[in-house]
Write a protein that holds these residues in place. Structure first.
Motif, PDB file in Angstrom:
ATOM      1  N   SER A   1     -22.457 136.046  65.770  1.00 22.94           N
ATOM      2  CA  SER A   1     -21.395 135.449  64.962  1.00 22.94           C
ATOM      3  C   SER A   1     -21.470 136.033  63.561  1.00 22.94           C
ATOM      4  O   SER A   1     -22.443 136.680  63.180  1.00 22.94           O
ATOM      5  N   ASP A   2     -20.398 135.809  62.797  1.00 29.44           N
ATOM      6  CA  ASP A   2     -20.367 136.237  61.403  1.00 29.44           C
ATOM      7  C   ASP A   2     -21.094 135.213  60.541  1.00 29.44           C
ATOM      8  O   ASP A   2     -20.996 134.014  60.767  1.00 29.44           O
ATOM      9  N   ILE A   3     -21.816 135.692  59.554  1.00 25.55           N
ATOM     10  CA  ILE A   3     -22.511 134.800  58.635  1.00 25.55           C
ATOM     11  C   ILE A   3     -21.514 134.378  57.556  1.00 25.55           C
ATOM     12  O   ILE A   3     -20.888 135.232  56.929  1.00 25.55           O
ATOM     13  N   PRO A   4     -21.351 133.068  57.326  1.00 24.50           N
ATOM     14  CA  PRO A   4     -20.417 132.622  56.279  1.00 24.50           C
ATOM     15  C   PRO A   4     -20.842 133.138  54.906  1.00 24.50           C
ATOM     16  O   PRO A   4     -22.037 133.253  54.604  1.00 24.50           O
ATOM     17  N   ILE A   5     -19.866 133.448  54.054  1.00 23.55           N
ATOM     18  CA  ILE A   5     -20.142 133.991  52.730  1.00 23.55           C
ATOM     19  C   ILE A   5     -20.930 133.001  51.880  1.00 23.55           C
ATOM     20  O   ILE A   5     -21.751 133.397  51.047  1.00 23.55           O
ATOM     21  N   THR A   6     -20.710 131.710  52.101  1.00 25.09           N
ATOM     22  CA  THR A   6     -21.459 130.704  51.327  1.00 25.09           C
ATOM     23  C   THR A   6     -22.950 130.756  51.649  1.00 25.09           C
ATOM     24  O   THR A   6     -23.783 130.623  50.766  1.00 25.09           O
ATOM     25  N   GLN A   7     -23.293 130.950  52.914  1.00 22.27           N
ATOM     26  CA  GLN A   7     -24.701 131.049  53.298  1.00 22.27           C
ATOM     27  C   GLN A   7     -25.337 132.309  52.703  1.00 22.27           C
ATOM     28  O   GLN A   7     -26.481 132.285  52.250  1.00 22.27           O
ATOM     29  N   ILE A   8     -24.600 133.399  52.674  1.00 19.80           N
ATOM     30  CA  ILE A   8     -25.124 134.637  52.090  1.00 19.80           C
ATOM     31  C   ILE A   8     -25.385 134.444  50.602  1.00 19.80           C
ATOM     32  O   ILE A   8     -26.430 134.841  50.085  1.00 19.80           O
ATOM     33  N   CYS A   9     -24.436 133.818  49.897  1.00 20.44           N
ATOM     34  CA  CYS A   9     -24.606 133.590  48.459  1.00 20.44           C
ATOM     35  C   CYS A   9     -25.788 132.673  48.177  1.00 20.44           C
ATOM     36  O   CYS A   9     -26.548 132.896  47.228  1.00 20.44           O
ATOM     37  N   ARG A  10     -25.951 131.603  48.980  1.00 21.99           N
ATOM     38  CA  ARG A  10     -27.107 130.716  48.793  1.00 21.99           C
ATOM     39  C   ARG A  10     -28.414 131.485  48.967  1.00 21.99           C
ATOM     40  O   ARG A  10     -29.354 131.316  48.197  1.00 21.99           O
TER      41      ARG A  10
END
Length: 134
Positions: A112-121
């Motif tokens: 699946s794609d990693i949400p941008i919010t999780q990457i930023c955190r």
């Protein structure tokens, strides 16, 4: 007639061979025009009109210049015009995005794609919730 197949069939073979022979003949004619002196062409073959030898050099140079201009300026500019802005939602999600699915404990997580919010955190926040390097 077979559709969308690279396999050779009779018309494609004939056209390919004709294109091969024709392009080789045109290249040979070009070389004769570019290399053989005009007076020899006129005396031996009776050919009285040929374009200037200048064009034998100028046309390939113009073609290469046009190709380089397209490859290094026009094509990248077209791609940049088609790319969405950095703050556009299409930069993050599109119709091919894969949403996170349920995970099986102890199993391999699904693709699946990693949400941008999780990457930023992960990149910018410390475990206590404060910004890194602040």
């Amino acid at each position: 007639m077979p559709e969308h197949t690279p396999a050779p069939y009779t018309p494609r073979s004939v056209y390919g061979y004709a294109l091969f022979v024709g392009s080789n003949m045109l290249f040979l004619l070009y070389l004769v025009w570019a290399i053989v002196p005009d007076n020899l062409l006129q005396e031996k073959f009776g050919l009285t009109y040929w374009p200037l030898k200048y064009w034998a050099v100028a046309i390939p140079i113009w073609a290469l210049t046009a190709t380089a201009l397209f490859a290094f300026l026009i094509y990248p500019a077209i791609n940049l015009l088609m790319t969405p802005d950095i703050d556009d939602i299409r930069t993050i999600r599109d119709k091919f995005s894969l949403n996170t699915a349920d995970k099986v404990p102890g199993g391999i997580p699904p693709v699946s794609d990693i949400p941008i919010t999780q990457i930023c955190r992960q990149l910018y926040l410390r475990p206590d919730g404060k910004m890194k390097n602040a």
